[in-house]
Design a protein around this motif. Structure first.
Motif, PDB file in Angstrom:
ATOM      1  N   MET A  33       0.816  -1.189   0.000  1.00 14.02           N
ATOM      2  CA  MET A  33       0.000   0.000   0.000  1.00 14.02           C
ATOM      3  C   MET A  33       0.864   1.259   0.000  1.00 14.02           C
ATOM      4  SD  MET A  33      -3.204  -1.007   2.459  1.00 14.02           S
ATOM      5  CE  MET A  33      -4.184   0.379   1.967  1.00 14.02           C
ATOM      6  N   LEU A  34       1.990   1.188   0.741  1.00 12.77           N
ATOM      7  CA  LEU A  34       2.885   2.350   0.753  1.00 12.77           C
ATOM      8  C   LEU A  34       3.416   2.644  -0.646  1.00 12.77           C
ATOM      9  CD1 LEU A  34       4.835   1.756   4.062  1.00 12.77           C
ATOM     10  CD2 LEU A  34       3.608   3.832   3.443  1.00 12.77           C
ATOM     11  N   GLY A  35       3.784   1.602  -1.380  1.00 15.08           N
ATOM     12  CA  GLY A  35       4.299   1.791  -2.727  1.00 15.08           C
ATOM     13  C   GLY A  35       3.253   2.332  -3.685  1.00 15.08           C
ATOM     14  N   ARG A  36       2.019   1.947  -3.486  1.00 11.78           N
ATOM     15  CA  ARG A  36       0.961   2.379  -4.401  1.00 11.78           C
ATOM     16  C   ARG A  36       0.418   3.771  -4.078  1.00 11.78           C
ATOM     17  NH1 ARG A  36      -3.648  -0.688  -7.365  1.00 11.78           N
ATOM     18  NH2 ARG A  36      -4.966   1.086  -7.862  1.00 11.78           N
ATOM     19  N   PHE A  37       0.185   4.040  -2.783  1.00 14.63           N
ATOM     20  CA  PHE A  37      -0.470   5.293  -2.403  1.00 14.63           C
ATOM     21  C   PHE A  37       0.463   6.322  -1.777  1.00 14.63           C
ATOM     22  CE2 PHE A  37      -3.795   1.998  -2.097  1.00 14.63           C
ATOM     23  CZ  PHE A  37      -4.621   2.454  -3.106  1.00 14.63           C
ATOM     24  N   GLY A  38       1.599   5.893  -1.265  1.00 13.63           N
ATOM     25  CA  GLY A  38       2.532   6.809  -0.615  1.00 13.63           C
ATOM     26  C   GLY A  38       2.182   7.023   0.852  1.00 13.63           C
ATOM     27  N   HIS A  39       3.195   7.415   1.606  1.00 11.56           N
ATOM     28  CA  HIS A  39       2.995   7.540   3.055  1.00 11.56           C
ATOM     29  C   HIS A  39       2.070   8.696   3.425  1.00 11.56           C
ATOM     30  CE1 HIS A  39       6.598  10.049   2.312  1.00 11.56           C
ATOM     31  NE2 HIS A  39       6.101  10.814   3.261  1.00 11.56           N
ATOM     32  N   ALA A  40       2.071   9.781   2.676  1.00 13.56           N
ATOM     33  CA  ALA A  40       1.240  10.943   3.033  1.00 13.56           C
ATOM     34  C   ALA A  40      -0.248  10.600   2.981  1.00 13.56           C
ATOM     35  CB  ALA A  40       1.555  12.118   2.121  1.00 13.56           C
ATOM     36  N   ARG A  41      -0.667   9.900   1.946  1.00 10.40           N
ATOM     37  CA  ARG A  41      -2.083   9.518   1.843  1.00 10.40           C
ATOM     38  C   ARG A  41      -2.480   8.543   2.941  1.00 10.40           C
ATOM     39  NH1 ARG A  41      -1.932   8.837  -4.509  1.00 10.40           N
ATOM     40  NH2 ARG A  41      -2.435  10.967  -5.104  1.00 10.40           N
ATOM     41  N   LEU A  42      -1.602   7.587   3.204  1.00 11.09           N
ATOM     42  CA  LEU A  42      -1.929   6.597   4.239  1.00 11.09           C
ATOM     43  C   LEU A  42      -1.990   7.234   5.626  1.00 11.09           C
ATOM     44  CD1 LEU A  42       0.032   3.438   3.043  1.00 11.09           C
ATOM     45  CD2 LEU A  42      -2.373   4.023   2.717  1.00 11.09           C
ATOM     46  N   ILE A  43      -1.158   8.224   5.873  1.00 15.82           N
ATOM     47  CA  ILE A  43      -1.214   8.935   7.151  1.00 15.82           C
ATOM     48  C   ILE A  43      -2.544   9.671   7.267  1.00 15.82           C
ATOM     49  CG2 ILE A  43      -0.212  10.843   8.480  1.00 15.82           C
ATOM     50  CD1 ILE A  43       2.544   9.940   7.320  1.00 15.82           C
ATOM     51  N   ALA A  44      -2.977  10.311   6.190  1.00 11.76           N
ATOM     52  CA  ALA A  44      -4.258  11.016   6.209  1.00 11.76           C
ATOM     53  C   ALA A  44      -5.415  10.042   6.434  1.00 11.76           C
ATOM     54  CB  ALA A  44      -4.458  11.785   4.903  1.00 11.76           C
ATOM     55  N   VAL A  45      -5.380   8.892   5.785  1.00 10.33           N
ATOM     56  CA  VAL A  45      -6.423   7.880   5.980  1.00 10.33           C
ATOM     57  C   VAL A  45      -6.389   7.362   7.410  1.00 10.33           C
ATOM     58  CG1 VAL A  45      -7.170   5.554   5.310  1.00 10.33           C
ATOM     59  CG2 VAL A  45      -6.550   7.218   3.558  1.00 10.33           C
ATOM     60  N   ALA A  46      -5.193   7.150   7.951  1.00 11.26           N
ATOM     61  CA  ALA A  46      -5.072   6.644   9.321  1.00 11.26           C
ATOM     62  C   ALA A  46      -5.691   7.614  10.324  1.00 11.26           C
ATOM     63  CB  ALA A  46      -3.597   6.395   9.664  1.00 11.26           C
ATOM     64  N   PHE A  47      -5.375   8.889  10.193  1.00 10.15           N
ATOM     65  CA  PHE A  47      -5.964   9.861  11.118  1.00 10.15           C
ATOM     66  C   PHE A  47      -7.470  10.001  10.896  1.00 10.15           C
ATOM     67  CE2 PHE A  47      -1.639  11.272  12.073  1.00 10.15           C
ATOM     68  CZ  PHE A  47      -1.748  11.438  13.445  1.00 10.15           C
ATOM     69  N   GLY A  48      -7.909   9.885   9.644  1.00  8.84           N
ATOM     70  CA  GLY A  48      -9.346   9.894   9.379  1.00  8.84           C
ATOM     71  C   GLY A  48     -10.042   8.725  10.067  1.00  8.84           C
ATOM     72  N   CYS A  49      -9.418   7.550  10.011  1.00  8.05           N
ATOM     73  CA  CYS A  49      -9.971   6.373  10.701  1.00  8.05           C
ATOM     74  C   CYS A  49     -10.059   6.617  12.205  1.00  8.05           C
ATOM     75  CB  CYS A  49      -9.115   5.132  10.433  1.00  8.05           C
ATOM     76  SG  CYS A  49      -9.293   4.448   8.777  1.00  8.05           S
ATOM     77  N   LEU A  50      -9.040   7.262  12.773  1.00  9.97           N
ATOM     78  CA  LEU A  50      -9.077   7.557  14.206  1.00  9.97           C
ATOM     79  C   LEU A  50     -10.224   8.500  14.555  1.00  9.97           C
ATOM     80  CD1 LEU A  50      -5.331   7.998  15.245  1.00  9.97           C
ATOM     81  CD2 LEU A  50      -6.879   6.141  15.846  1.00  9.97           C
ATOM     82  N   VAL A  51     -10.410   9.527  13.761  1.00 11.28           N
ATOM     83  CA  VAL A  51     -11.486  10.487  14.028  1.00 11.28           C
ATOM     84  C   VAL A  51     -12.830   9.772  13.995  1.00 11.28           C
ATOM     85  CG1 VAL A  51     -12.694  12.525  13.167  1.00 11.28           C
ATOM     86  CG2 VAL A  51     -10.206  12.490  13.196  1.00 11.28           C
ATOM     87  N   VAL A  52     -13.064   8.986  12.962  1.00 10.35           N
ATOM     88  CA  VAL A  52     -14.345   8.273  12.857  1.00 10.35           C
ATOM     89  C   VAL A  52     -14.500   7.269  13.996  1.00 10.35           C
ATOM     90  CG1 VAL A  52     -15.716   6.716  11.406  1.00 10.35           C
ATOM     91  CG2 VAL A  52     -14.482   8.621  10.369  1.00 10.35           C
ATOM     92  N   ALA A  53     -13.427   6.553  14.323  1.00 11.15           N
ATOM     93  CA  ALA A  53     -13.493   5.563  15.400  1.00 11.15           C
ATOM     94  C   ALA A  53     -13.874   6.215  16.727  1.00 11.15           C
ATOM     95  CB  ALA A  53     -12.154   4.850  15.538  1.00 11.15           C
ATOM     96  N   TYR A  54     -13.203   7.306  17.066  1.00  8.78           N
ATOM     97  CA  TYR A  54     -13.503   7.963  18.338  1.00  8.78           C
ATOM     98  C   TYR A  54     -14.888   8.601  18.325  1.00  8.78           C
ATOM     99  CZ  TYR A  54      -8.573   7.205  19.356  1.00  8.78           C
ATOM    100  OH  TYR A  54      -7.345   6.653  19.566  1.00  8.78           O
ATOM    101  N   ALA A  55     -15.309   9.114  17.171  1.00 11.47           N
ATOM    102  CA  ALA A  55     -16.664   9.676  17.067  1.00 11.47           C
ATOM    103  C   ALA A  55     -17.712   8.583  17.258  1.00 11.47           C
ATOM    104  CB  ALA A  55     -16.842  10.366  15.724  1.00 11.47           C
ATOM    105  N   VAL A  56     -17.476   7.417  16.696  1.00 13.13           N
ATOM    106  CA  VAL A  56     -18.401   6.286  16.896  1.00 13.13           C
ATOM    107  C   VAL A  56     -18.400   5.883  18.367  1.00 13.13           C
ATOM    108  CG1 VAL A  56     -18.781   3.834  16.385  1.00 13.13           C
ATOM    109  CG2 VAL A  56     -18.262   5.422  14.530  1.00 13.13           C
ATOM    110  N   PHE A  57     -17.227   5.866  18.982  1.00 12.40           N
ATOM    111  CA  PHE A  57     -17.141   5.456  20.392  1.00 12.40           C
ATOM    112  C   PHE A  57     -17.837   6.445  21.320  1.00 12.40           C
ATOM    113  CE2 PHE A  57     -14.882   4.373  24.379  1.00 12.40           C
ATOM    114  CZ  PHE A  57     -15.258   3.048  24.436  1.00 12.40           C
ATOM    115  N   LEU A  58     -17.935   7.695  20.905  1.00 12.04           N
ATOM    116  CA  LEU A  58     -18.673   8.682  21.698  1.00 12.04           C
ATOM    117  C   LEU A  58     -20.153   8.302  21.842  1.00 12.04           C
ATOM    118  CD1 LEU A  58     -17.141  12.042  20.472  1.00 12.04           C
ATOM    119  CD2 LEU A  58     -17.279  11.274  22.837  1.00 12.04           C
ATOM    120  N   ARG A  59     -20.645   7.457  20.947  1.00 20.13           N
ATOM    121  CA  ARG A  59     -22.036   7.007  21.023  1.00 20.13           C
ATOM    122  C   ARG A  59     -22.243   5.912  22.070  1.00 20.13           C
ATOM    123  NH1 ARG A  59     -22.730   4.650  15.711  1.00 20.13           N
ATOM    124  NH2 ARG A  59     -24.581   3.784  16.675  1.00 20.13           N
TER     125      ARG A  59
END
Length: 144
Positions: free
Chosen positions: A1-27
């Motif tokens: 995945m790093l070779g295909r998308f690059g580290h910058a995109r994967l970092i953005a997706v990772a932080f996006g996943c964290l935001v959604v995960a914590y928002a779901v957990f707030l429920r």
């Protein structure tokens, strides 16, 4: 995945996943809701950590001369650990300020934890914004 998308995109997706995960957990409520709250939260946090750790490590050492790779990796890991300790201290202070250790009803304890979950969600959102700004900057440089 790093070779295909690059580290910058994967970092953005990772932080996006964290935001959604914590928002779901707030429920989360006092009644267990594994399929709608716990399972998605665990899967998203797992994805975030799986995508984020390797991507952040690569970003921290990219462009560093071979002779200084160990120094760069050590500096990254130390910064990561210190940052985690500071966030943990902040979240613990927020939980304690809410009186979670002195409460006895599950609803009261949950109410005391909610502000701390909000802090974690906010920190993840700030990380996502930083990651997205890095993507924008890279796109601007590539387009110039």
């Amino acid at each position: 995945m790093l070779g295909r998308f690059g580290h910058a995109r994967l970092i953005a997706v990772a932080f996006g996943c964290l935001v959604v995960a914590y928002a779901v957990f707030l429920r989360a409520g006092t009644a267990p809701d594994y399929p709608a709250v716990m399972l998605p939260t665990m899967l998203l946090v797992g994805m975030a950590f799986g995508l984020g750790f390797s991507s952040l490590s690569l970003a921290a050492t990219a462009g560093v001369p071979d002779a200084e790779q160990g120094l760069a990796a050590s500096l990254f890991q130390t910064s990561f650990q210190v940052g985690g300790a500071l966030v943990l201290a902040l979240v613990t202070a927020v939980v304690d300020a809410g009186g979670a250790s002195r409460l006895t009803s599950p609803a009261a304890v949950l109410a005391a934890y909610r502000p701390a979950l909000g802090v974690i969600t906010g920190i993840a959102a700030a990380g996502a914004l930083v990651a997205l700004s890095g993507l924008r900057r890279r796109a601007a440089v590539a387009g110039a």
